[in-house]
Design a protein around this motif. Structure first.
Motif, short mmCIF file in Angstrom:
data_model
loop_
_atom_site.label_atom_id
_atom_site.label_comp_id
_atom_site.label_asym_id
_atom_site.label_seq_id
_atom_site.Cartn_x
_atom_site.Cartn_y
_atom_site.Cartn_z
N PHE A 1 -73.72 -21.06 -0.67
CA PHE A 1 -74.36 -20.17 0.30
C PHE A 1 -74.45 -18.78 -0.28
N SER A 2 -75.63 -18.20 -0.18
CA SER A 2 -75.81 -16.83 -0.65
C SER A 2 -76.40 -15.98 0.46
N SER A 3 -75.67 -14.96 0.89
CA SER A 3 -76.19 -14.09 1.94
C SER A 3 -76.91 -12.88 1.34
N THR B 1 -74.52 -24.79 14.03
CA THR B 1 -74.00 -24.85 12.66
C THR B 1 -74.00 -23.46 12.02
N SER B 2 -73.26 -23.35 10.95
CA SER B 2 -73.33 -22.15 10.11
C SER B 2 -73.21 -22.56 8.66
N ALA B 3 -74.31 -22.33 7.93
CA ALA B 3 -74.24 -22.58 6.50
C ALA B 3 -73.32 -21.54 5.86
N GLU C 1 -88.97 -22.62 11.49
CA GLU C 1 -89.67 -21.43 11.02
C GLU C 1 -89.09 -20.93 9.70
N SER C 2 -89.81 -20.01 9.11
CA SER C 2 -89.36 -19.45 7.84
C SER C 2 -88.12 -18.58 8.04
N CYS C 3 -87.23 -18.65 7.08
CA CYS C 3 -86.04 -17.79 7.04
C CYS C 3 -85.04 -18.08 8.17
N VAL C 4 -85.00 -19.32 8.64
CA VAL C 4 -84.02 -19.64 9.67
C VAL C 4 -82.76 -20.28 9.09
N GLY C 5 -82.82 -20.69 7.82
CA GLY C 5 -81.61 -21.23 7.20
C GLY C 5 -81.70 -22.67 6.74
N LYS C 6 -82.90 -23.22 6.64
CA LYS C 6 -83.04 -24.63 6.27
C LYS C 6 -82.46 -24.91 4.89
N THR C 7 -82.90 -24.12 3.92
CA THR C 7 -82.42 -24.33 2.55
C THR C 7 -80.91 -24.15 2.48
N ASP D 1 -86.50 -30.60 2.03
CA ASP D 1 -86.40 -29.22 2.50
C ASP D 1 -87.81 -28.63 2.54
N THR D 2 -88.37 -28.58 3.74
CA THR D 2 -89.74 -28.08 3.88
C THR D 2 -89.77 -26.56 3.90
N ALA D 3 -90.93 -26.02 3.56
CA ALA D 3 -91.12 -24.57 3.62
C ALA D 3 -91.54 -24.19 5.04
N GLY D 4 -90.95 -23.12 5.55
CA GLY D 4 -91.28 -22.69 6.92
C GLY D 4 -92.50 -21.79 7.00
N ALA E 1 -87.82 -17.70 -0.42
CA ALA E 1 -88.57 -18.64 0.41
C ALA E 1 -88.86 -19.91 -0.38
N THR E 2 -88.77 -21.04 0.33
CA THR E 2 -89.12 -22.31 -0.31
C THR E 2 -90.62 -22.33 -0.54
N ILE E 3 -90.99 -22.68 -1.74
CA ILE E 3 -92.41 -22.78 -2.09
C ILE E 3 -92.76 -24.26 -2.13
N LYS F 1 -82.18 -25.07 8.90
CA LYS F 1 -81.37 -24.08 8.26
C LYS F 1 -80.69 -23.26 9.22
N LYS F 2 -80.65 -22.42 9.52
CA LYS F 2 -79.56 -21.49 9.78
C LYS F 2 -78.64 -21.91 10.88
N ARG F 3 -78.12 -21.02 11.54
CA ARG F 3 -76.91 -21.19 12.34
C ARG F 3 -76.97 -22.34 13.33
N1 LIG Z 1 -75.34 -15.16 8.93
C1 LIG Z 1 -75.93 -16.28 8.48
N2 LIG Z 1 -77.01 -16.18 7.67
C2 LIG Z 1 -77.57 -17.32 7.21
C3 LIG Z 1 -77.09 -18.60 7.59
N3 LIG Z 1 -77.87 -19.55 7.00
C4 LIG Z 1 -78.79 -18.89 6.28
N4 LIG Z 1 -78.62 -17.55 6.39
C5 LIG Z 1 -79.45 -16.49 5.75
O1 LIG Z 1 -80.80 -16.61 6.20
C6 LIG Z 1 -81.70 -16.27 5.13
C7 LIG Z 1 -82.75 -17.35 4.96
O2 LIG Z 1 -82.12 -18.54 4.51
P1 LIG Z 1 -82.93 -19.79 3.88
O3 LIG Z 1 -81.96 -20.93 3.87
O4 LIG Z 1 -83.53 -19.45 2.57
O5 LIG Z 1 -84.13 -19.98 4.93
P2 LIG Z 1 -85.30 -21.12 5.04
O6 LIG Z 1 -85.40 -21.54 6.47
O7 LIG Z 1 -85.08 -22.20 4.05
O8 LIG Z 1 -86.59 -20.29 4.70
P3 LIG Z 1 -88.03 -20.84 4.17
O9 LIG Z 1 -87.82 -21.40 2.82
O10 LIG Z 1 -88.92 -19.61 4.15
O11 LIG Z 1 -88.53 -21.85 5.15
C8 LIG Z 1 -80.86 -16.06 3.86
O12 LIG Z 1 -80.75 -14.66 3.62
C9 LIG Z 1 -79.52 -16.68 4.21
O13 LIG Z 1 -78.47 -16.00 3.55
C10 LIG Z 1 -75.93 -18.69 8.46
O14 LIG Z 1 -75.44 -19.75 8.83
N5 LIG Z 1 -75.41 -17.48 8.87
#
Ligand SMILES: Nc1nc2c(ncn2[C@@H]2O[C@H](COP(=O)(O)OP(=O)(O)OP(=O)(O)O)[C@@H](O)[C@H]2O)c(=O)[nH]1
Length: 158
Positions: free
Chosen positions: A24-26, A112-114, A3-9, A55-58, A31-33, A151-153
């Motif tokens: 990594f930028s918090s 995982t944790s980016a 899904e979008s914003c889960v941390g893929k990028t 890296d697909t867009a969510g 969003a990936t386009i 992406k994310k955790r």
């Molecule tokens: N706390 C925490 N935040 C994370 C982690 N990975 C990503 N994030 C945050 O999650 C948000 C979305 O991260 P992206 O990597 O851009 O998400 P995405 O899944 O690529 O989103 P789409 O491009 O819309 O598909 C950002 O604000 C990141 O900083 C993680 O491991 N821990």
């Protein structure tokens, strides 16, 4: 995929830009386009591998485009945000989109944790090894392994 914003990028950037100060930028979310890809070369068990990681867009509006890249992939990283139940349930739907590939039991699983750089290296190494084992008889194209995004955790890979 995920899904979008889960941390893929963030996962892809953490893995492919390990030495970048801003891997990594918090503070910002862009969003990936469409679709993006990064490359990283590694050597595993003496085999040199060039990973092409898509890296697909969510976002829903890119769903068709994202899934159109699945067929050519040799491995997937399915990502959800451990703090977001909807994103976990969304993994099932992404799995259906990957149904051409057999979903077997014993899928390697990594939390995982980016952000903290936890388990990113291991997740990709195990995924690459699994791909190399399955492809050991049919390696082609200079051992290029194409990972349609990821992406994310938390992520699970097969
Ligand atoms: N706390 C925490 N935040 C994370 C982690 N990975 C990503 N994030 C945050 O999650 C948000 C979305 O991260 P992206 O990597 O851009 O998400 P995405 O899944 O690529 O989103 P789409 O491009 O819309 O598909 C950002 O604000 C990141 O900083 C993680 O491991 N821990």
């Amino acid at each position: 995929a995920g899904e979008s914003c889960v941390g893929k990028t963030s996962i892809v950037r953490r893995y492919t830009e390990p030495n970048a100060a801003a891997a990594f930028s918090s503070s910002s979310y862009l969003a990936t386009i469409g679709i993006d890809f990064k490359v990283r070369c590694i050597t595993l068990n003496g085999t040199r591998v060039k990973l092409q990681i898509w890296d697909t867009a969510g976002q829903e509006r890119f769903h068709t485009l994202s899934t159109s890249y699945f067929r050519g992939a040799q491995g997937f990283v399915l990502v959800y945000d451990i703090t977001n139940l909807d994103s976990f349930q969304g993994v099932t739907s992404w799995m259906k989109d990957i149904h051409e590939l057999a979903w077997e039991h014993g899928i390697p699983f990594f939390e995982t944790s980016a952000k903290d750089n936890v388990n990113i290296e291991d997740a990709f190494s195990v995924l690459t090894l699994e791909i190399l084992e399955k492809k050991s008889c049919v390696l082609y194209d200079l051992d290029v392994v194409d990972l349609n995004e990821s992406k994310k955790r938390t992520c699970c890979a097969f």
